[in-house]
Enzyme design. Sequence first.
Site, mmCIF file in Angstrom:
data_model
loop_
_atom_site.group_PDB
_atom_site.id
_atom_site.type_symbol
_atom_site.label_atom_id
_atom_site.label_comp_id
_atom_site.label_asym_id
_atom_site.label_seq_id
_atom_site.Cartn_x
_atom_site.Cartn_y
_atom_site.Cartn_z
ATOM 1 N N ARG A 77 -6.597 -14.886 10.619
ATOM 2 C CA ARG A 77 -7.443 -15.920 10.103
ATOM 3 C C ARG A 77 -7.839 -17.251 11.178
ATOM 4 N NH1 ARG A 77 -3.987 -14.901 5.815
ATOM 5 N NH2 ARG A 77 -4.990 -14.424 3.949
ATOM 6 N N TYR A 113 0.933 -1.193 0.120
ATOM 7 C CA TYR A 113 0.071 0.041 0.141
ATOM 8 C C TYR A 113 0.910 1.410 0.113
ATOM 9 C CZ TYR A 113 -3.707 -3.550 0.713
ATOM 10 O OH TYR A 113 -4.527 -4.385 0.670
#
Length: 365
Positions: free
Chosen positions: A324, A182
């Site tokens: 996760r 990013y």
Amino acid sequence: MSSLFSPLKIRNLTLPNRIVVSPMCQYVADNGKATAWHQVHLGGLALSGASMVFLEATAVEAAGRITAGDLGLWNDDTEAALQPVIKAMRLVSKAAIVMQLGHAGRKASSAVPWKGGKLVDLSAGGWENFGPSPIPHTEGDRAPTTLDAAGLDRMRQAFASTAERAARLGLDGVELHAAHGYLLHQFLSPISNRRTDAYGGSLENRMRFPLEVFDAVRAAFPADKAVGVRLSATDWMDGGWDVEQSIAFVKALQARGVDFIDVSSAGISPEQQISAGPGYQVPFAAQIKQATGVTTIAVGLITEATQAEDVIASGKADLVALARGMLYDPRWAWHAAAELGATIEVPPSYLRAAPHGQSKLFRRG
């Protein structure tokens, strides 16, 4: 005594254990505004037993969203939408709440992952994206608009303004997202930064803009509250960003008062070659911690209690963050405490949830 369940102090925070919920994009915001999904999702994670919960990457301007569903904090509407979410988290948990401040840069205007994740054309509802250089993330995509002096100033102001809004919301800390390909990572990496001005070329120049953004955020956020940085320790590419450069960047951040470094990797290009496996990113955190002494968060396929315990006990990192694994098992911290013979704080309503014969597992929160 379990190292994973030992306390840690970070500036104003005293964390009762070393377990962190990583920021996880949900892609279900309404034009940047948090929804009922966020209240339920983050409220549940606040009850996980982790000592610190990160909100998902939160865009500092509308153009900085990865997808149209990204959470944002750039105006009064997005700020107001987050208030009930934070209130609900505070109601059910004492966990520290930290926001990750992000801007997607050239990876902005993408489809949500379950719709392919590719760059969305302007004609199909996409928007202009920006970067340090006119180099697309994926060959064949439109090139980002190069940030000029006015654009760089707009970005600094956007990050600082969002930090001020985060402070008004009562958050315990903020983290700059300088990882995963990013915007801030794009300035750091020679793969994406081909500038020839003061913001490109040498390592010093490539670090300049991310450091300026850190300074702006640190000045805008309360002095007694923590400001950290998430970085990609390596691009997993020849000629890219690497651990040695990461260490130099961390040392520069330390001189500016950074409180912690959240050590991840990759994301700058689809050409990256990652060697993934259990705890595959922990060595990067260990190298940075050894070289700088900074408080580090280790991430990356940390799934087992004994694995997390070893990371902390051996001094490889100060905290471990799960993403996760925490979605799959929202009571991961409870189960880790039971396995390691530790005690974990829970709300009074949950005290009777301890399995038979493990009455000492829980203490009242």
